[in-house]
Design a protein around this motif. Structure first.
Motif, short mmCIF file in Angstrom:
data_model
loop_
_atom_site.label_atom_id
_atom_site.label_comp_id
_atom_site.label_asym_id
_atom_site.label_seq_id
_atom_site.Cartn_x
_atom_site.Cartn_y
_atom_site.Cartn_z
N ASN A 104 -11.03 9.58 5.97
CA ASN A 104 -9.67 9.07 5.86
C ASN A 104 -9.12 8.67 7.22
O ASN A 104 -9.41 9.31 8.25
CB ASN A 104 -8.75 10.13 5.24
CG ASN A 104 -9.02 10.33 3.77
OD1 ASN A 104 -9.59 9.47 3.11
ND2 ASN A 104 -8.60 11.48 3.23
N LYS A 118 -0.29 6.73 2.99
CA LYS A 118 -1.00 8.00 3.09
C LYS A 118 -2.38 7.74 3.68
O LYS A 118 -2.92 6.64 3.57
CB LYS A 118 -1.14 8.65 1.71
CG LYS A 118 -2.04 7.87 0.76
CD LYS A 118 -2.24 8.62 -0.56
CE LYS A 118 -3.24 7.88 -1.46
NZ LYS A 118 -3.48 8.60 -2.73
N ASN A 120 -12.43 3.03 0.60
CA ASN A 120 -11.64 3.13 -0.62
C ASN A 120 -10.61 2.00 -0.70
O ASN A 120 -10.40 1.40 -1.75
CB ASN A 120 -10.91 4.48 -0.68
CG ASN A 120 -11.87 5.65 -0.84
OD1 ASN A 120 -13.01 5.47 -1.25
ND2 ASN A 120 -11.40 6.84 -0.52
N VAL A 121 -9.98 1.73 0.44
CA VAL A 121 -9.03 0.62 0.51
C VAL A 121 -9.73 -0.68 0.15
O VAL A 121 -9.22 -1.49 -0.64
CB VAL A 121 -8.42 0.53 1.92
CG1 VAL A 121 -7.63 -0.77 2.08
CG2 VAL A 121 -7.54 1.73 2.21
N GLU A 123 -6.20 7.25 4.15
CA GLU A 123 -7.21 6.83 3.18
C GLU A 123 -8.40 6.19 3.90
O GLU A 123 -8.23 5.49 4.90
CB GLU A 123 -6.60 5.83 2.19
CG GLU A 123 -7.49 5.55 0.98
CD GLU A 123 -6.76 4.79 -0.12
OE1 GLU A 123 -7.30 4.71 -1.24
OE2 GLU A 123 -5.64 4.29 0.13
N TYR A 147 0.83 -1.20 0.00
CA TYR A 147 0.00 0.00 0.00
C TYR A 147 0.86 1.25 0.00
O TYR A 147 2.07 1.23 0.29
CB TYR A 147 -0.92 0.01 1.22
CG TYR A 147 -0.18 0.04 2.55
CD1 TYR A 147 0.14 1.25 3.16
CD2 TYR A 147 0.19 -1.13 3.19
CE1 TYR A 147 0.81 1.29 4.38
CE2 TYR A 147 0.86 -1.12 4.39
CZ TYR A 147 1.17 0.10 4.99
OH TYR A 147 1.84 0.13 6.20
N TYR A 165 -5.06 0.12 6.03
CA TYR A 165 -4.97 -0.76 4.86
C TYR A 165 -4.68 -2.20 5.25
O TYR A 165 -5.37 -3.12 4.80
CB TYR A 165 -3.87 -0.25 3.90
CG TYR A 165 -3.80 -1.03 2.60
CD1 TYR A 165 -3.25 -2.31 2.55
CD2 TYR A 165 -4.30 -0.48 1.43
CE1 TYR A 165 -3.20 -3.03 1.37
CE2 TYR A 165 -4.26 -1.20 0.23
CZ TYR A 165 -3.70 -2.47 0.21
OH TYR A 165 -3.67 -3.19 -0.95
#
Length: 527
Positions: A523, A353, A359-360, A355, A350, A497
């Motif tokens: 995020n 940053k 989205n991950v 996130e 990954y 992630y």
């Protein structure tokens, strides 16, 4: 109808009534009223083999009115499924028996789905019909229709009242699931009395509006009419079919027939004796089956085995002619192969940053879908927000059965039942998705996922008060505790992630546990 057919049908009735009476609880109304439907379907129309109950090309039968389970158990006994014995029938509704009060998938051989909550079986049947059409599109070749069968489901007025049925059948009609045949046991009786108390709608017109072919059988005991109706249903290659069978609840029992009291309580010793006398049985014999009746079912099985043998021959030729498809078939049905995702470095790599985990999840899901072709699923009209669209595939539709992206519409409870049905069908790895707050709509069918021990994956996004502007109606707070309280249901609430990747790897490799991923809109840092 021959005398032997009639004797066989009445044997189903008497076995059912005997078992319910011995248990001192149960539901005799449906087995007595629908015995002829079950007999005709299993004898004349369903391709099935009791010696290979998991045969991939078998016709599926779901008893959505699961309270009428003795109808199914009697049929399974007479056909020899799993050596279900008379002694097993005598243990109906007893703890640990093979004949529980409602059918349980994975517990009794021949039971295709756990049913009990009315309407649930209807939704799962739609899921199986979707799976059938997709698998047929993937694997069938000219002259080799190795996936070529029907999904039958039987339910009554209660199933038709439940909202899940309308949700599921609305989608079934939209998708033109022509291999779905629904039997409606229309006897106009519910627990509280006549259905006129709360249910006066025109069911036929409702289903016509859904896009179904509607066929009416004036007498649910007339085998010729049932036979003609099923043939008519199979002839329609564009629409699913509803067969409305007019039946009498508690048929054959003079004092109970057509009454609400026939629904959910034993007939009683006196009424049981009258039932047997009325149907030509000895009232002093219990759990009796004539040898000629057993022989009748054995003869039926022999005819079914001939169809099964022909399919096996066809499948062997198919595998020889299309070795690449044989490899794919084996991959689709290999539940161990998902374990290798834990060793996939790319899957766990990954960018460092912040996130949102939704989205991950979307990125991870697409990596999985590219690696494993039998992963498919969709959202309750929230795919852009849930991040569940597969970029490697088209949409599934009436005109594209091979698509792997499903549009369930705003139908969360039906979506989950459909997902269950897709998983029960075999060969597929399905997921469903919605906002976490709407897991309230999902929960009843998620509970069935856990009870059946089927590894359906749930994607829930927009976790907690982080959704902010939408206000309290869209802020899930107590939902996490609710899902975590479900026995046999795994819930991940990943923080970054890596945790999201582990959650997906666990979910996709699970063999008997449904898994939920609870994901953020906002995020989060990589920890």
């Amino acid at each position: 109808m021959s005398d032997l057919d009639l004797r066989s049908i009445n044997t189903i009735r008497v076995l059912s009534a005997d078992a319910i009476q011995k248990a001192k609880s149960g539901h005799p109304g449906l087995p007595l009223g629908c015995a002829a439907i079950g007999y005709e379907l299993f004898k004349e129309h369903m391709n099935h083999n009791p010696k290979d109950p998991a045969w991939a090309n078998r016709d599926r039968f779901i008893l959505s009115g699961g309270h009428g389970s003795m109808l199914l158990y009697s049929l399974l006994h007479l056909y020899g499924y799993g050596n279900l014995s008379i002694e097993d029938l005598k243990q109906f509704r007893q703890f640990g028996s093979l004949t529980p009060g409602h059918p349980e998938y994975g517990h009794t051989v021949g039971v295709e789905a756990t049913t009990g909550p009315l309407g649930a079986g209807m939704g799962m049947a739609v899921g199986m019909a979707i799976a059938q059409s997709h698998m047929a599109e993937v694997f069938n070749k000219d002259g080799y229709n190795i996936i070529d069968h029907y999904i039958y489901v039987l339910g009554g007025d209660g199933c038709m009242m439940e909202g899940i049925s309308s949700e599921a059948f609305s989608l079934a009609g939209t998708l033109g699931l022509d291999r779905l045949i629904v039997f409606y046991d229309s006897n106009n009786i519910s627990i509280e009395g006549s259905t006129d108390l709360a249910f006066t709608e025109d069911v036929a017109k409702r289903f016509e509006a859904f896009g179904f072919q509607v066929i009416e059988v004036a007498d649910g005991n007339d085998l010729d009419l049932i036979d003609k109706a099923v043939a008519e249903a199979k002839a329609d290659k564009e629409r699913p079919s509803l067969i409305i069978c007019k039946t009498k609840i508690g048929f054959g029992c003079p004092k109970k027939e057509g009454t609400a009291s026939a629904h959910g309580e034993p007939l009683g010793d006196e009424n049981l004796a009258e039932l047997k006398t009325n149907l030509g049985f000895n009232p002093d014999e219990f759990f009796h089956v004539d040898e000629e009746v057993y022989d009748n079912f054995k003869d039926i099985v022999k005819k079914k085995e001939a169809v099964y043998d022909e399919w096996q021959k066809l499948f062997a030729e198919y595998c020889e002619k299309y070795p690449d498809m044989k490899k794919k078939w084996d991959e689709y049905h290999d539940t161990d192969r998902f374990k290798d995702i834990f060793d996939d470095e790319d899957f766990f790599s990954y960018e460092d940053k912040p996130e949102a985990t939704r989205n991950v999840s979307g990125k991870l899901l697409n990596k999985l879908a590219a690696k494993y072709e039998n992963i498919l699923g969709g959202s309750a009209d929230l795919a852009p927000s849930n991040k569940t669209k597969l970029s490697c595939s088209d949409d599934y539709s009436k005109n594209n059965r091979g698509g792997r992206n499903f549009h369930f519409g705003v139908r969360e409870i039906a979506m989950t039942a459909i997902g269950n049905g897709m998983m029960l069908y075999g060969g597929l790895k399905a997921y469903v998705a919605t906002f976490f707050v709407f897991s309230d709509y999902v929960k009843p069918m998620a509970r069935l996922s856990a009870i059946m021990q089927i590894p359906l994956t749930f994607v829930f996004t927009h976790d907690s008060i982080g959704v902010g502007e939408d206000g309290p109606t869209h802020e899930p707070v107590e939902q996490l505790a609710m899902l975590r309280a479900l026995p046999g249901f795994v819930v991940f609430r990943p923080a970054d992630y890596t945790e999201t990747a582990v959650a997906w790897a666990y979910a996709i490799s699970s063999k008997n546990t449904p898994t939920a991923l609870v994901l953020t809109r906002q995020n989060l840092p990589q920890l």
